[in-house]
Design a protein around this motif. Structure first.
Motif, PDB file in Angstrom:
ATOM      1  N   GLU A 161      31.802  -7.475 -41.116  1.00 32.95           N
ATOM      2  CA  GLU A 161      30.443  -6.921 -41.093  1.00 32.95           C
ATOM      3  C   GLU A 161      29.656  -7.420 -42.309  1.00 32.95           C
ATOM      4  OE1 GLU A 161      29.845  -2.883 -42.194  1.00 32.95           O
ATOM      5  OE2 GLU A 161      27.940  -2.728 -41.109  1.00 32.95           O
ATOM      6  N   PHE A 162      30.331  -7.455 -43.453  1.00 37.05           N
ATOM      7  CA  PHE A 162      29.666  -7.897 -44.678  1.00 37.05           C
ATOM      8  C   PHE A 162      29.159  -9.333 -44.525  1.00 37.05           C
ATOM      9  CE2 PHE A 162      29.467  -9.700 -48.894  1.00 37.05           C
ATOM     10  CZ  PHE A 162      28.822  -8.709 -49.621  1.00 37.05           C
ATOM     11  N   LEU A 163      30.030 -10.217 -44.009  1.00 34.97           N
ATOM     12  CA  LEU A 163      29.651 -11.631 -43.882  1.00 34.97           C
ATOM     13  C   LEU A 163      28.508 -11.808 -42.878  1.00 34.97           C
ATOM     14  CD1 LEU A 163      33.211 -13.249 -43.837  1.00 34.97           C
ATOM     15  CD2 LEU A 163      31.582 -13.240 -45.732  1.00 34.97           C
ATOM     16  N   GLU A 164      28.445 -10.932 -41.887  1.00 37.97           N
ATOM     17  CA  GLU A 164      27.409 -11.068 -40.857  1.00 37.97           C
ATOM     18  C   GLU A 164      26.082 -10.422 -41.255  1.00 37.97           C
ATOM     19  OE1 GLU A 164      30.498 -11.201 -37.071  1.00 37.97           O
ATOM     20  OE2 GLU A 164      29.734  -9.286 -37.773  1.00 37.97           O
ATOM     21  N   GLU A 165      26.145  -9.350 -42.021  1.00 40.74           N
ATOM     22  CA  GLU A 165      24.920  -8.554 -42.226  1.00 40.74           C
ATOM     23  C   GLU A 165      24.467  -8.408 -43.669  1.00 40.74           C
ATOM     24  OE1 GLU A 165      23.282  -7.808 -39.635  1.00 40.74           O
ATOM     25  OE2 GLU A 165      24.841  -8.140 -38.138  1.00 40.74           O
ATOM     26  N   ALA A 166      25.279  -8.809 -44.642  1.00 46.83           N
ATOM     27  CA  ALA A 166      24.962  -8.445 -46.027  1.00 46.83           C
ATOM     28  C   ALA A 166      23.941  -9.354 -46.710  1.00 46.83           C
ATOM     29  CB  ALA A 166      26.236  -8.361 -46.859  1.00 46.83           C
ATOM     30  N   SER A 167      22.906  -9.723 -45.979  1.00 48.50           N
ATOM     31  CA  SER A 167      21.822 -10.448 -46.642  1.00 48.50           C
ATOM     32  C   SER A 167      20.775  -9.416 -47.034  1.00 48.50           C
ATOM     33  CB  SER A 167      21.205 -11.461 -45.674  1.00 48.50           C
ATOM     34  OG  SER A 167      19.857 -11.681 -46.017  1.00 48.50           O
ATOM     35  N   LEU A 168      20.344  -9.455 -48.275  1.00 44.60           N
ATOM     36  CA  LEU A 168      19.391  -8.435 -48.733  1.00 44.60           C
ATOM     37  C   LEU A 168      18.054  -8.552 -48.023  1.00 44.60           C
ATOM     38  CD1 LEU A 168      20.456  -8.655 -52.452  1.00 44.60           C
ATOM     39  CD2 LEU A 168      20.459  -6.542 -51.133  1.00 44.60           C
ATOM     40  N   ILE A 169      17.545  -9.793 -47.854  1.00 44.43           N
ATOM     41  CA  ILE A 169      16.232  -9.872 -47.190  1.00 44.43           C
ATOM     42  C   ILE A 169      16.346  -9.586 -45.694  1.00 44.43           C
ATOM     43  CG2 ILE A 169      14.847 -11.358 -48.723  1.00 44.43           C
ATOM     44  CD1 ILE A 169      15.475 -13.629 -46.779  1.00 44.43           C
TER      45      ILE A 169
ATOM     46  N   ARG B 291      12.480 -17.393 -37.655  1.00 39.67           N
ATOM     47  CA  ARG B 291      13.060 -16.372 -36.772  1.00 39.67           C
ATOM     48  C   ARG B 291      13.598 -17.016 -35.508  1.00 39.67           C
ATOM     49  NH1 ARG B 291      11.836 -11.062 -38.262  1.00 39.67           N
ATOM     50  NH2 ARG B 291      10.447 -11.056 -40.056  1.00 39.67           N
ATOM     51  N   THR B 292      14.666 -16.410 -34.969  1.00 48.38           N
ATOM     52  CA  THR B 292      15.182 -16.867 -33.673  1.00 48.38           C
ATOM     53  C   THR B 292      15.561 -15.651 -32.840  1.00 48.38           C
ATOM     54  OG1 THR B 292      17.301 -17.119 -34.790  1.00 48.38           O
ATOM     55  CG2 THR B 292      16.210 -19.151 -34.152  1.00 48.38           C
ATOM     56  N   LYS B 293      15.620 -15.889 -31.541  1.00 47.10           N
ATOM     57  CA  LYS B 293      16.017 -14.785 -30.653  1.00 47.10           C
ATOM     58  C   LYS B 293      17.519 -14.619 -30.746  1.00 47.10           C
ATOM     59  CE  LYS B 293      13.469 -12.912 -27.008  1.00 47.10           C
ATOM     60  NZ  LYS B 293      12.435 -13.196 -26.076  1.00 47.10           N
ATOM     61  N   ILE B 294      17.963 -13.469 -31.236  1.00 41.60           N
ATOM     62  CA  ILE B 294      19.399 -13.195 -31.286  1.00 41.60           C
ATOM     63  C   ILE B 294      19.614 -11.891 -30.533  1.00 41.60           C
ATOM     64  CG2 ILE B 294      21.447 -12.873 -32.786  1.00 41.60           C
ATOM     65  CD1 ILE B 294      19.893 -14.267 -35.057  1.00 41.60           C
ATOM     66  N   GLY B 295      20.426 -11.962 -29.472  1.00 45.71           N
ATOM     67  CA  GLY B 295      20.724 -10.770 -28.668  1.00 45.71           C
ATOM     68  C   GLY B 295      19.472 -10.073 -28.169  1.00 45.71           C
ATOM     69  N   GLY B 296      18.487 -10.863 -27.744  1.00 48.11           N
ATOM     70  CA  GLY B 296      17.294 -10.271 -27.116  1.00 48.11           C
ATOM     71  C   GLY B 296      16.174  -9.923 -28.086  1.00 48.11           C
ATOM     72  N   SER B 297      16.456  -9.870 -29.410  1.00 43.18           N
ATOM     73  CA  SER B 297      15.338  -9.549 -30.316  1.00 43.18           C
ATOM     74  C   SER B 297      15.105 -10.691 -31.315  1.00 43.18           C
ATOM     75  CB  SER B 297      15.615  -8.241 -31.063  1.00 43.18           C
ATOM     76  OG  SER B 297      16.834  -8.350 -31.738  1.00 43.18           O
ATOM     77  N   LEU B 298      13.886 -10.750 -31.833  1.00 43.58           N
ATOM     78  CA  LEU B 298      13.510 -11.820 -32.750  1.00 43.58           C
ATOM     79  C   LEU B 298      13.960 -11.459 -34.165  1.00 43.58           C
ATOM     80  CD1 LEU B 298      12.049 -14.440 -32.076  1.00 43.58           C
ATOM     81  CD2 LEU B 298       9.933 -13.397 -32.904  1.00 43.58           C
ATOM     82  N   ARG B 299      15.058 -12.074 -34.596  1.00 41.42           N
ATOM     83  CA  ARG B 299      15.612 -11.742 -35.924  1.00 41.42           C
ATOM     84  C   ARG B 299      15.483 -12.937 -36.853  1.00 41.42           C
ATOM     85  NH1 ARG B 299      21.601  -9.412 -35.286  1.00 41.42           N
ATOM     86  NH2 ARG B 299      21.210  -8.893 -37.450  1.00 41.42           N
TER      87      ARG B 299
ATOM     88  N   SER C 261      16.597 -16.051 -38.793  1.00 47.23           N
ATOM     89  CA  SER C 261      17.649 -16.986 -38.380  1.00 47.23           C
ATOM     90  C   SER C 261      18.935 -16.718 -39.165  1.00 47.23           C
ATOM     91  CB  SER C 261      17.193 -18.432 -38.596  1.00 47.23           C
ATOM     92  OG  SER C 261      16.730 -18.602 -39.922  1.00 47.23           O
ATOM     93  N   ARG C 262      20.059 -16.872 -38.498  1.00 47.70           N
ATOM     94  CA  ARG C 262      21.348 -16.613 -39.136  1.00 47.70           C
ATOM     95  C   ARG C 262      21.526 -17.466 -40.397  1.00 47.70           C
ATOM     96  NH1 ARG C 262      26.503 -15.917 -38.555  1.00 47.70           N
ATOM     97  NH2 ARG C 262      26.964 -18.123 -38.369  1.00 47.70           N
ATOM     98  N   GLY C 263      21.042 -18.694 -40.333  1.00 46.91           N
ATOM     99  CA  GLY C 263      21.196 -19.599 -41.480  1.00 46.91           C
ATOM    100  C   GLY C 263      20.161 -19.363 -42.567  1.00 46.91           C
TER     101      GLY C 263
END
Ligand SMILES: C[S@@+](CC[C@H](N)C(=O)[O-])C[C@H]1O[C@@H](n2cnc3c(N)ncnc32)[C@H](O)[C@@H]1O
Length: 425
Positions: free
Chosen positions: A108-116, A310-318, A320-322
Protein backbone atom coordinates in the motif's frame (compact mmCIF):
# COMPACT_ATOMS: atom_id res chain seq x y z
CA UNK A 1 31.31 4.60 -30.61
CA UNK A 2 33.41 7.51 -29.39
CA UNK A 3 36.56 6.59 -31.33
CA UNK A 4 34.61 6.18 -34.56
CA UNK A 5 32.87 9.53 -34.03
CA UNK A 6 36.22 11.19 -33.25
CA UNK A 7 37.85 9.76 -36.39
CA UNK A 8 35.05 10.93 -38.63
CA UNK A 9 35.05 14.41 -37.09
CA UNK A 10 38.85 14.62 -37.47
CA UNK A 11 38.42 13.93 -41.18
CA UNK A 12 35.87 16.70 -41.53
CA UNK A 13 37.45 19.47 -39.46
CA UNK A 14 40.68 20.96 -38.18
CA UNK A 15 41.60 21.38 -34.50
CA UNK A 16 40.52 25.04 -34.19
CA UNK A 17 37.05 24.48 -35.59
CA UNK A 18 33.95 24.44 -33.44
CA UNK A 19 31.92 21.22 -33.24
CA UNK A 20 28.28 21.14 -32.13
CA UNK A 21 26.63 18.18 -30.36
CA UNK A 22 22.93 18.92 -30.87
CA UNK A 23 21.17 16.15 -28.97
CA UNK A 24 23.74 15.92 -26.24
CA UNK A 25 21.88 13.79 -23.64
CA UNK A 26 24.37 12.42 -21.11
CA UNK A 27 27.18 14.58 -22.52
CA UNK A 28 29.46 11.57 -23.20
CA UNK A 29 30.11 12.60 -26.80
CA UNK A 30 30.51 16.29 -25.91
CA UNK A 31 33.01 15.42 -23.20
CA UNK A 32 35.03 13.19 -25.54
CA UNK A 33 35.08 15.76 -28.35
CA UNK A 34 35.92 18.64 -25.99
CA UNK A 35 39.34 17.25 -25.21
CA UNK A 36 40.66 18.49 -28.56
CA UNK A 37 38.07 20.94 -29.88
CA UNK A 38 35.67 23.66 -28.81
CA UNK A 39 32.26 22.07 -28.30
CA UNK A 40 28.80 23.59 -28.19
CA UNK A 41 26.34 21.11 -26.77
CA UNK A 42 22.57 21.49 -26.89
CA UNK A 43 19.60 19.46 -25.74
CA UNK A 44 15.97 20.31 -25.07
CA UNK A 45 16.25 19.04 -21.49
CA UNK A 46 17.71 21.16 -18.71
CA UNK A 47 19.22 18.14 -16.94
CA UNK A 48 21.30 17.49 -20.04
CA UNK A 49 22.54 21.09 -20.06
CA UNK A 50 23.55 20.70 -16.41
CA UNK A 51 25.51 17.50 -17.07
CA UNK A 52 27.11 18.87 -20.26
CA UNK A 53 28.11 22.06 -18.48
CA UNK A 54 29.69 19.98 -15.69
CA UNK A 55 31.70 17.79 -18.06
CA UNK A 56 32.70 20.58 -20.47
CA UNK A 57 33.63 23.19 -17.88
CA UNK A 58 34.19 21.28 -14.63
CA UNK A 59 34.50 23.34 -11.50
CA UNK A 60 37.53 22.26 -9.50
CA UNK A 61 37.06 24.72 -6.64
CA UNK A 62 34.57 22.56 -4.72
CA UNK A 63 35.74 20.65 -1.66
CA UNK A 64 33.47 17.59 -1.72
CA UNK A 65 33.84 16.47 1.89
CA UNK A 66 33.23 19.94 3.28
CA UNK A 67 30.23 20.53 1.02
CA UNK A 68 28.62 17.18 1.84
CA UNK A 69 29.11 17.66 5.60
CA UNK A 70 27.53 21.07 5.30
CA UNK A 71 24.45 19.56 3.61
CA UNK A 72 24.16 16.69 6.08
CA UNK A 73 24.34 18.90 9.16
CA UNK A 74 22.34 21.81 7.77
CA UNK A 75 19.37 23.28 9.59
CA UNK A 76 17.29 22.70 6.45
CA UNK A 77 18.07 18.98 6.61
CA UNK A 78 16.95 18.95 10.26
CA UNK A 79 13.77 20.87 9.42
CA UNK A 80 12.93 18.47 6.59
CA UNK A 81 13.51 15.42 8.81
CA UNK A 82 11.33 16.90 11.51
CA UNK A 83 8.53 17.59 9.02
CA UNK A 84 8.68 14.03 7.76
CA UNK A 85 8.77 12.25 11.14
CA UNK A 86 5.43 10.46 10.59
CA UNK A 87 6.09 9.19 7.08
CA UNK A 88 9.67 8.24 7.95
CA UNK A 89 8.43 6.06 10.80
CA UNK A 90 5.61 4.60 8.72
CA UNK A 91 7.93 3.65 5.88
CA UNK A 92 10.49 2.04 8.14
CA UNK A 93 7.79 -0.02 9.85
CA UNK A 94 6.28 -1.11 6.51
CA UNK A 95 9.67 -2.37 5.30
CA UNK A 96 10.40 -4.21 8.58
CA UNK A 97 7.01 -5.93 8.49
CA UNK A 98 7.47 -6.95 4.87
CA UNK A 99 10.85 -8.48 5.74
CA UNK A 100 9.10 -10.46 8.47
CA UNK A 101 6.66 -11.87 5.87
CA UNK A 102 3.83 -9.31 6.14
CA UNK A 103 4.10 -7.30 2.90
CA UNK A 104 0.64 -5.68 2.58
CA UNK A 105 1.50 -2.47 4.43
CA UNK A 106 4.55 -2.02 2.19
CA UNK A 107 2.50 -2.69 -0.95
CA UNK A 108 0.00 0.00 0.00
CA UNK A 109 2.84 2.36 0.88
CA UNK A 110 4.57 1.87 -2.50
CA UNK A 111 1.29 2.43 -4.35
CA UNK A 112 -0.18 5.34 -2.42
CA UNK A 113 2.44 7.12 -0.32
CA UNK A 114 2.98 10.11 -2.56
CA UNK A 115 2.34 13.30 -0.63
CA UNK A 116 1.01 15.30 -3.57
CA UNK A 117 -1.03 12.44 -5.00
CA UNK A 118 -2.70 11.43 -1.75
CA UNK A 119 -3.54 15.06 -0.91
CA UNK A 120 -4.93 15.58 -4.43
CA UNK A 121 -7.21 12.55 -3.97
CA UNK A 122 -8.18 13.57 -0.48
CA UNK A 123 -6.63 10.33 0.87
CA UNK A 124 -9.44 8.31 -0.71
CA UNK A 125 -7.22 5.32 -1.48
CA UNK A 126 -5.25 5.26 1.80
CA UNK A 127 -5.94 3.24 4.93
CA UNK A 128 -6.50 5.24 8.14
CA UNK A 129 -2.96 4.96 9.51
CA UNK A 130 -1.28 5.85 6.24
CA UNK A 131 -3.65 8.80 5.83
CA UNK A 132 -2.70 10.11 9.30
CA UNK A 133 1.03 9.86 8.59
CA UNK A 134 0.77 11.46 5.15
CA UNK A 135 -1.52 14.27 6.33
CA UNK A 136 0.68 15.18 9.29
CA UNK A 137 3.87 15.34 7.24
CA UNK A 138 2.19 17.09 4.31
CA UNK A 139 0.94 19.87 6.57
CA UNK A 140 4.40 20.56 8.00
CA UNK A 141 6.10 20.36 4.61
CA UNK A 142 3.66 22.83 3.07
CA UNK A 143 4.46 25.25 5.87
CA UNK A 144 8.18 24.93 5.07
CA UNK A 145 7.47 25.20 1.34
CA UNK A 146 5.52 28.44 1.83
CA UNK A 147 8.62 29.99 3.42
CA UNK A 148 11.19 28.49 1.02
CA UNK A 149 9.62 27.89 -2.39
CA UNK A 150 10.83 24.69 -4.05
CA UNK A 151 12.57 23.46 -0.88
CA UNK A 152 10.48 20.28 -0.60
CA UNK A 153 10.33 19.35 -4.32
CA UNK A 154 11.86 15.86 -4.10
CA UNK A 155 9.95 14.94 -0.93
CA UNK A 156 6.55 16.21 -2.06
CA UNK A 157 6.73 14.77 -5.57
CA UNK A 158 8.81 11.61 -5.34
CA UNK A 159 9.08 10.60 -1.66
CA UNK A 160 7.67 7.13 -1.01
CA UNK A 161 7.24 6.44 -4.73
CA UNK A 162 10.67 6.60 -6.39
CA UNK A 163 12.78 6.99 -3.25
CA UNK A 164 12.50 6.54 0.50
CA UNK A 165 11.52 9.67 2.42
CA UNK A 166 14.94 9.56 4.09
CA UNK A 167 16.48 9.86 0.63
CA UNK A 168 14.23 12.67 -0.63
CA UNK A 169 14.89 14.67 2.51
CA UNK A 170 18.62 14.36 1.77
CA UNK A 171 18.07 15.29 -1.90
CA UNK A 172 16.12 18.41 -0.90
CA UNK A 173 18.74 19.40 1.66
CA UNK A 174 21.47 19.09 -0.99
CA UNK A 175 19.41 21.04 -3.55
CA UNK A 176 18.99 23.85 -1.05
CA UNK A 177 22.74 24.08 -0.44
CA UNK A 178 23.37 24.00 -4.20
CA UNK A 179 20.97 26.89 -4.71
CA UNK A 180 23.01 28.89 -2.25
CA UNK A 181 26.42 27.98 -3.66
CA UNK A 182 28.66 30.02 -5.98
CA UNK A 183 27.25 30.10 -9.52
CA UNK A 184 30.45 28.62 -11.04
CA UNK A 185 29.96 25.49 -8.88
CA UNK A 186 26.23 24.95 -9.33
CA UNK A 187 26.19 22.73 -12.45
CA UNK A 188 28.97 20.47 -11.16
CA UNK A 189 27.17 20.01 -7.83
CA UNK A 190 23.83 19.41 -9.51
CA UNK A 191 25.29 16.94 -12.01
CA UNK A 192 26.75 14.93 -9.11
CA UNK A 193 23.34 14.92 -7.45
CA UNK A 194 21.68 13.71 -10.67
CA UNK A 195 24.15 10.83 -10.76
CA UNK A 196 23.42 10.05 -7.11
CA UNK A 197 19.64 9.94 -7.56
CA UNK A 198 20.06 7.78 -10.67
CA UNK A 199 22.15 5.34 -8.60
CA UNK A 200 19.60 5.27 -5.79
CA UNK A 201 16.18 5.28 -7.48
CA UNK A 202 14.01 2.33 -6.45
CA UNK A 203 12.77 1.13 -9.86
CA UNK A 204 13.46 -1.86 -12.06
CA UNK A 205 16.30 -0.76 -14.34
CA UNK A 206 17.04 2.52 -12.49
CA UNK A 207 14.95 4.67 -14.81
CA UNK A 208 12.11 7.03 -13.96
CA UNK A 209 9.52 5.83 -16.49
CA UNK A 210 7.53 3.78 -14.02
CA UNK A 211 7.56 3.37 -10.24
CA UNK A 212 8.06 -0.08 -8.79
CA UNK A 213 4.90 -2.23 -8.91
CA UNK A 214 4.70 -4.29 -5.73
CA UNK A 215 1.91 -6.64 -6.83
CA UNK A 216 1.44 -9.22 -9.55
CA UNK A 217 -1.54 -8.90 -11.92
CA UNK A 218 -3.63 -11.08 -9.57
CA UNK A 219 -3.09 -8.56 -6.74
CA UNK A 220 -0.72 -10.76 -4.74
CA UNK A 221 2.52 -9.15 -3.47
CA UNK A 222 5.55 -9.97 -5.64
CA UNK A 223 8.13 -12.29 -4.09
CA UNK A 224 11.34 -10.54 -3.03
CA UNK A 225 9.77 -7.08 -3.12
CA UNK A 226 10.83 -6.26 0.46
CA UNK A 227 14.50 -7.10 -0.17
CA UNK A 228 14.64 -5.04 -3.38
CA UNK A 229 12.95 -2.08 -1.72
CA UNK A 230 15.23 -2.24 1.33
CA UNK A 231 18.37 -2.48 -0.80
CA UNK A 232 17.61 0.61 -2.91
CA UNK A 233 15.98 2.69 -0.20
CA UNK A 234 18.87 2.24 2.21
CA UNK A 235 21.35 3.79 -0.20
CA UNK A 236 22.81 6.81 1.57
CA UNK A 237 22.24 9.78 -0.77
CA UNK A 238 24.96 11.86 0.91
CA UNK A 239 27.48 9.08 0.39
CA UNK A 240 26.71 8.44 -3.30
CA UNK A 241 26.53 12.18 -3.88
CA UNK A 242 29.97 12.53 -2.33
CA UNK A 243 31.41 9.72 -4.51
CA UNK A 244 29.96 11.24 -7.67
CA UNK A 245 31.01 14.74 -6.72
CA UNK A 246 34.61 13.57 -6.33
CA UNK A 247 34.47 12.16 -9.85
CA UNK A 248 33.13 15.39 -11.34
CA UNK A 249 35.55 17.58 -9.42
CA UNK A 250 38.40 15.33 -10.58
CA UNK A 251 37.62 15.87 -14.27
CA UNK A 252 40.33 17.66 -16.17
CA UNK A 253 39.02 20.73 -17.97
CA UNK A 254 40.70 22.89 -20.59
CA UNK A 255 40.56 26.57 -21.42
CA UNK A 256 38.52 26.21 -24.61
CA UNK A 257 35.27 28.25 -24.69
CA UNK A 258 32.81 25.33 -24.59
CA UNK A 259 29.13 26.06 -24.12
CA UNK A 260 26.16 23.99 -22.96
CA UNK A 261 22.72 25.12 -24.13
CA UNK A 262 19.21 24.04 -23.20
CA UNK A 263 17.17 24.55 -26.35
CA UNK A 264 15.49 22.99 -29.33
CA UNK A 265 17.94 21.78 -31.99
CA UNK A 266 16.49 24.18 -34.56
CA UNK A 267 17.00 27.25 -32.34
CA UNK A 268 20.49 26.04 -31.44
CA UNK A 269 21.34 25.80 -35.15
CA UNK A 270 20.29 29.45 -35.61
CA UNK A 271 22.85 30.62 -33.11
CA UNK A 272 25.88 28.46 -33.83
CA UNK A 273 28.99 30.48 -34.72
CA UNK A 274 30.14 30.70 -38.35
CA UNK A 275 33.25 28.63 -37.65
CA UNK A 276 31.16 25.58 -36.70
CA UNK A 277 32.60 23.03 -39.08
CA UNK A 278 30.80 19.87 -37.96
CA UNK A 279 27.42 19.22 -36.37
CA UNK A 280 27.08 15.87 -34.61
CA UNK A 281 23.45 14.84 -34.19
CA UNK A 282 22.11 11.86 -32.28
CA UNK A 283 18.33 12.36 -32.24
CA UNK A 284 15.92 9.82 -30.75
CA UNK A 285 14.95 7.05 -33.18
CA UNK A 286 12.00 5.27 -31.58
CA UNK A 287 8.62 6.51 -30.38
CA UNK A 288 9.91 6.54 -26.76
CA UNK A 289 10.23 10.11 -25.53
CA UNK A 290 13.35 10.68 -23.44
CA UNK A 291 11.38 13.08 -21.28
CA UNK A 292 9.40 10.14 -19.85
CA UNK A 293 12.49 8.29 -18.71
CA UNK A 294 14.19 11.29 -17.11
CA UNK A 295 11.33 13.52 -15.90
CA UNK A 296 12.49 13.29 -12.27
CA UNK A 297 15.95 14.64 -13.17
CA UNK A 298 14.31 17.48 -15.10
CA UNK A 299 12.12 18.49 -12.16
CA UNK A 300 15.04 18.32 -9.70
CA UNK A 301 16.98 20.71 -11.95
CA UNK A 302 14.10 23.11 -12.58
CA UNK A 303 12.42 22.94 -9.12
CA UNK A 304 9.45 24.61 -10.79
CA UNK A 305 6.57 22.86 -8.96
CA UNK A 306 5.22 21.32 -12.17
CA UNK A 307 1.61 20.31 -12.67
CA UNK A 308 1.48 16.52 -12.78
CA UNK A 309 -0.29 14.89 -15.74
CA UNK A 310 -3.49 12.93 -15.19
CA UNK A 311 -4.61 9.58 -16.55
CA UNK A 312 -7.71 7.48 -16.24
CA UNK A 313 -7.02 4.85 -13.59
CA UNK A 314 -9.88 2.52 -12.64
CA UNK A 315 -12.51 4.82 -14.14
CA UNK A 316 -11.40 8.08 -12.49
CA UNK A 317 -8.95 10.77 -13.57
CA UNK A 318 -6.01 10.43 -11.18
CA UNK A 319 -2.49 11.85 -11.16
CA UNK A 320 -0.33 9.64 -13.39
CA UNK A 321 1.30 6.76 -11.54
CA UNK A 322 4.72 7.92 -12.71
CA UNK A 323 3.99 11.51 -11.58
CA UNK A 324 5.08 12.85 -14.96
CA UNK A 325 5.34 16.57 -15.63
CA UNK A 326 2.29 17.75 -17.56
CA UNK A 327 4.34 19.61 -20.14
CA UNK A 328 6.94 16.99 -20.75
CA UNK A 329 8.74 17.48 -24.08
CA UNK A 330 7.33 15.53 -27.03
CA UNK A 331 10.10 15.23 -29.60
CA UNK A 332 9.14 15.39 -33.30
CA UNK A 333 11.89 12.80 -33.89
CA UNK A 334 9.75 10.28 -31.97
CA UNK A 335 6.59 10.96 -33.97
CA UNK A 336 6.30 9.29 -37.36
CA UNK A 337 4.27 12.09 -38.95
CA UNK A 338 6.63 14.85 -37.72
CA UNK A 339 10.07 13.27 -38.10
CA UNK A 340 10.57 13.93 -41.85
CA UNK A 341 9.98 17.69 -41.36
CA UNK A 342 12.29 17.75 -38.31
CA UNK A 343 15.06 16.05 -40.32
CA UNK A 344 14.48 18.44 -43.24
CA UNK A 345 14.99 21.37 -40.85
CA UNK A 346 18.15 19.74 -39.48
CA UNK A 347 19.58 19.08 -42.96
CA UNK A 348 18.74 22.47 -44.39
CA UNK A 349 20.04 24.51 -41.42
CA UNK A 350 23.33 22.57 -41.17
CA UNK A 351 23.84 22.89 -44.91
CA UNK A 352 23.15 26.67 -44.84
CA UNK A 353 25.68 27.01 -42.03
CA UNK A 354 28.26 25.51 -44.39
CA UNK A 355 29.02 22.70 -41.93
CA UNK A 356 29.09 18.94 -42.36
CA UNK A 357 26.64 16.73 -40.50
CA UNK A 358 27.47 13.50 -38.70
CA UNK A 359 24.13 11.88 -38.01
CA UNK A 360 23.94 8.93 -35.66
CA UNK A 361 20.95 6.68 -36.31
CA UNK A 362 19.94 3.11 -35.85
CA UNK A 363 18.98 0.85 -38.77
CA UNK A 364 15.52 -0.57 -38.95
CA UNK A 365 16.17 -4.00 -37.45
CA UNK A 366 13.44 -4.87 -35.00
CA UNK A 367 14.64 -7.26 -32.35
CA UNK A 368 12.47 -8.71 -29.65
CA UNK A 369 11.36 -6.11 -27.13
CA UNK A 370 12.56 -3.17 -29.25
CA UNK A 371 10.37 -0.52 -30.80
CA UNK A 372 10.65 0.06 -34.55
CA UNK A 373 12.69 3.01 -35.80
CA UNK A 374 10.76 6.15 -36.72
CA UNK A 375 12.66 6.57 -40.04
CA UNK A 376 14.54 4.14 -42.27
CA UNK A 377 18.14 4.88 -43.24
CA UNK A 378 17.02 4.93 -46.89
CA UNK A 379 14.36 7.60 -46.29
CA UNK A 380 16.81 9.66 -44.26
CA UNK A 381 19.51 9.62 -46.91
CA UNK A 382 16.94 10.39 -49.61
CA UNK A 383 15.94 13.51 -47.65
CA UNK A 384 19.59 14.47 -47.02
CA UNK A 385 20.46 14.29 -50.73
CA UNK A 386 18.68 17.53 -51.54
CA UNK A 387 20.87 19.41 -49.05
CA UNK A 388 24.37 17.89 -49.22
CA UNK A 389 26.88 17.14 -51.97
CA UNK A 390 28.20 13.85 -50.66
CA UNK A 391 26.67 11.27 -48.33
CA UNK A 392 28.28 8.11 -46.99
CA UNK A 393 27.93 5.95 -43.93
CA UNK A 394 30.35 4.58 -41.37
CA UNK A 395 29.53 1.54 -39.27
CA UNK A 396 31.38 1.92 -35.96
CA UNK A 397 33.31 -1.23 -35.23
CA UNK A 398 33.78 -1.90 -38.93
CA UNK A 399 35.01 1.51 -40.05
CA UNK A 400 33.69 0.72 -43.49
CA UNK A 401 32.54 3.61 -45.66
CA UNK A 402 29.47 2.73 -47.70
CA UNK A 403 28.79 4.94 -50.69
CA UNK A 404 25.10 5.67 -50.88
CA UNK A 405 24.19 6.35 -54.47
CA UNK A 406 20.89 4.59 -54.81
CA UNK A 407 18.03 3.28 -52.79
CA UNK A 408 19.23 -0.28 -53.38
CA UNK A 409 21.72 0.05 -50.56
CA UNK A 410 19.77 -1.62 -47.81
CA UNK A 411 20.81 -1.43 -44.17
CA UNK A 412 17.65 -3.04 -42.93
CA UNK A 413 19.14 -6.47 -42.54
CA UNK A 414 22.56 -5.50 -41.21
CA UNK A 415 23.32 -6.23 -37.61
CA UNK A 416 24.67 -2.75 -36.70
CA UNK A 417 23.20 -1.17 -33.60
CA UNK A 418 24.00 2.31 -34.78
CA UNK A 419 25.52 3.86 -37.89
CA UNK A 420 26.92 7.27 -38.72
CA UNK A 421 25.54 9.00 -41.80
CA UNK A 422 28.04 11.59 -42.97
CA UNK A 423 26.61 14.48 -44.97
CA UNK A 424 29.35 16.67 -46.49
CA UNK A 425 28.79 20.18 -47.70
C1 LIG B 1 19.72 9.47 -28.38
S1 LIG B 1 19.69 10.70 -27.14
C2 LIG B 1 21.28 11.40 -27.27
C3 LIG B 1 22.31 10.62 -26.50
C4 LIG B 1 23.65 11.31 -26.46
N1 LIG B 1 24.36 11.24 -27.71
C5 LIG B 1 24.53 10.70 -25.35
O1 LIG B 1 25.70 10.43 -25.60
O2 LIG B 1 24.05 10.54 -24.23
C6 LIG B 1 18.62 11.91 -27.84
C7 LIG B 1 18.53 13.25 -27.11
O3 LIG B 1 17.78 14.15 -27.94
C8 LIG B 1 17.11 15.08 -27.10
N2 LIG B 1 16.07 15.73 -27.91
C9 LIG B 1 14.92 15.19 -28.36
N3 LIG B 1 14.25 16.09 -29.12
C10 LIG B 1 15.01 17.22 -29.15
C11 LIG B 1 14.86 18.49 -29.77
N4 LIG B 1 13.77 18.80 -30.48
N5 LIG B 1 15.84 19.42 -29.63
C12 LIG B 1 16.93 19.13 -28.87
N6 LIG B 1 17.12 17.94 -28.24
C13 LIG B 1 16.17 17.00 -28.38
C14 LIG B 1 16.63 14.22 -25.96
O4 LIG B 1 16.36 15.00 -24.82
C15 LIG B 1 17.79 13.23 -25.77
O5 LIG B 1 18.68 13.65 -24.77
Amino acid sequence: MLDAIGEVIDELSSPNDVVADLFAGSGSVSRFLSQARTVISADIQEYSRVICSAVLNPSNSIQPDIFVDQCRSSTMHDALIESCTEVLEYESEAISRALEGLPLQLCEFLEEASLIKSADENYLNCSGLLECALKASHKKLMRLESKFEGLCTATLYYGGIYFSFKQTVAIDAILYEIENSASRDKDTLLAALLSAVSNAVNTIGKQFAQPIQPRMSNGQPKKGIAAKVKKDREIDIFEVFSENLKKYVGLQGNKLPHQALCMDFSDALDQLPKNTRVVYADPPYTRDHYSRFYHVLETLCLRDSPTVSRTKIGGSLRLSRGLYREQRHQSPFCIRSQAPQAFTTLFSKVSKLGASLVLSYSPHVVREGEHPRVMTIEDLTALARSHFQEIYTVCPGEFKHNKLNSRENSFEQKPHGEILIICKN
